[in-house]
Write an enzyme that holds these catalytic residues in place. Structure first.
Site, PDB file in Angstrom:
ATOM      1  CB  SER A 251      -3.313  -2.632   5.013  1.00 48.46           C
ATOM      2  OG  SER A 251      -3.844  -2.082   3.743  1.00 48.46           O
ATOM      3  CB  CYS A 252      -0.479  -1.040   1.314  1.00 48.17           C
ATOM      4  SG  CYS A 252       0.843  -1.010   0.145  1.00 48.17           S
ATOM      5  N   GLY A 253       2.185   0.942   2.897  1.00 41.10           N
ATOM      6  CA  GLY A 253       2.603   2.134   2.741  1.00 41.10           C
ATOM      7  C   GLY A 253       2.764   2.717   1.468  1.00 41.10           C
TER       8      GLY A 253
END
Length: 294
Positions: free
Chosen positions: A116-118
């Site tokens: 969901s988040c790099g």
């Protein structure tokens, strides 16, 4: 290669109609550990498939490699707890060319990510502002707003796994001069889908990606702007909103950023000079100041 989708029994409740039990198709999400020369570098949650492209795109995005000659090979190997005997396809070991600077231990510690988040934070912001090898600001490509409005539908048409699951993001690369679709990749993580596109481009010897448009299926986060700039992509188009940091980085880096590209409308958040609006599209209406439409 691991499975992209899987079946799971579900209970479907339709109020006023009843309850039905059936099988539902879900997108597979599994961890991928990226190693360089046997040393762990990063872990990301991803949809299996195009893992080598994902690893290459990640290395480009983080400034580790910049050219096809920097990357020599990659191989899936046994995962943790397997003793190396069983190939789980969830560990990928990459070999880079001699002389390529490898991340330090401190840099490697910031590479543990989720779908969901790099990778983000102060280190990534500094990296994209100081070590990008491609000057996006100097790319003088322009595109028609009419053509941009068609890209979300073209992207959706190329999402084979999304059609089955409804649970995957996608990124598509298009040639601004010819309008041709170059590549589309899907993944449970939007940043992974973009990394797969960039990895494909490096393998094809196409970096920097001058004269191209990157269309993404979700919002335009800082990570996506970062990855586009690191790959030399001049235009990023998203169907949802950008974040404030994404817009700031786009403005500073010279990237044209579009959001809410839906139907026949869109918002341009940075460097609108690359988007052509003809008289028919404008309707010869005067430009009005006001709140952007969502």
């Amino acid at each position: 290669m691991g499975r992209i989708t899987t079946l799971r029994p579900v209970t479907r409740i339709a109020l006023g109609e009843g309850v039905r039990r059936r099988a539902d198709t879900l997108s597979v999400e599994e961890p991928l550990e990226i190693r360089i020369g046997g040393a762990p570098l990063a872990v990301t949650m991803r949809t299996p498939g195009h893992d080598v492209e994902l690893a290459i795109g990640f290395l480009v995005s983080e400034g580790v490699i910049t050219d096809r000659s920097d990357f020599l090979a990659a191989i899936h190997c046994g995962g943790p707890g397997t003793g190396g005997a069983e190939n789980t396809y969830n560990v990928l070991d990459a070999t880079l060319a001699p002389g390529v600077r490898l991340p330090t231990a401190d840099e490697s510690r910031r590479f543990y990510t989720t779908s969901s988040c790099g990778v983000c934070g102060k280190a990534s912001i500094d990296a994209v502002r100081t070590i990008s090898h491609h000057d996006v600001m100097q790319d003088d490509v322009t595109v028609d707003a009419e053509w941009i409005s068609e890209l979300p539908d073209r992207l959706r048409a190329g999402q084979a796994a999304f059609a089955k699951t409804g649970g995957l993001h996608a990124a598509g690369l298009f040639d601004a001069a010819t309008g041709a679709q170059l590549v589309i990749r899907e993944d449970v993580g939007r940043h992974n889908a973009v990394d797969k596109v960039i990895g494909w481009a490096l393998q094809e010897g196409r970096l920097p990606l001058r004269g191209t448009v990157l269309q993404v299926s979700g919002r335009a986060s800082f990570e996506l702007v970062q990855k586009a700039v690191m790959a030399g992509i001049p235009i990023l188009s998203a169907v949802s909103a950008p974040s404030s940091l994404a817009a700031e980085l786009a403005e500073e880096s010279g990237l044209t950023l579009l959001g809410f590209v839906r139907g026949r409308s869109m918002n341009v958040y940075a460097h609108e000079h690359r988007v052509r609006i003809d008289a028919v599209t404008r309707g010869d209406a005067p430009v009005q100041e006001g709140r952007a439409q969502r």
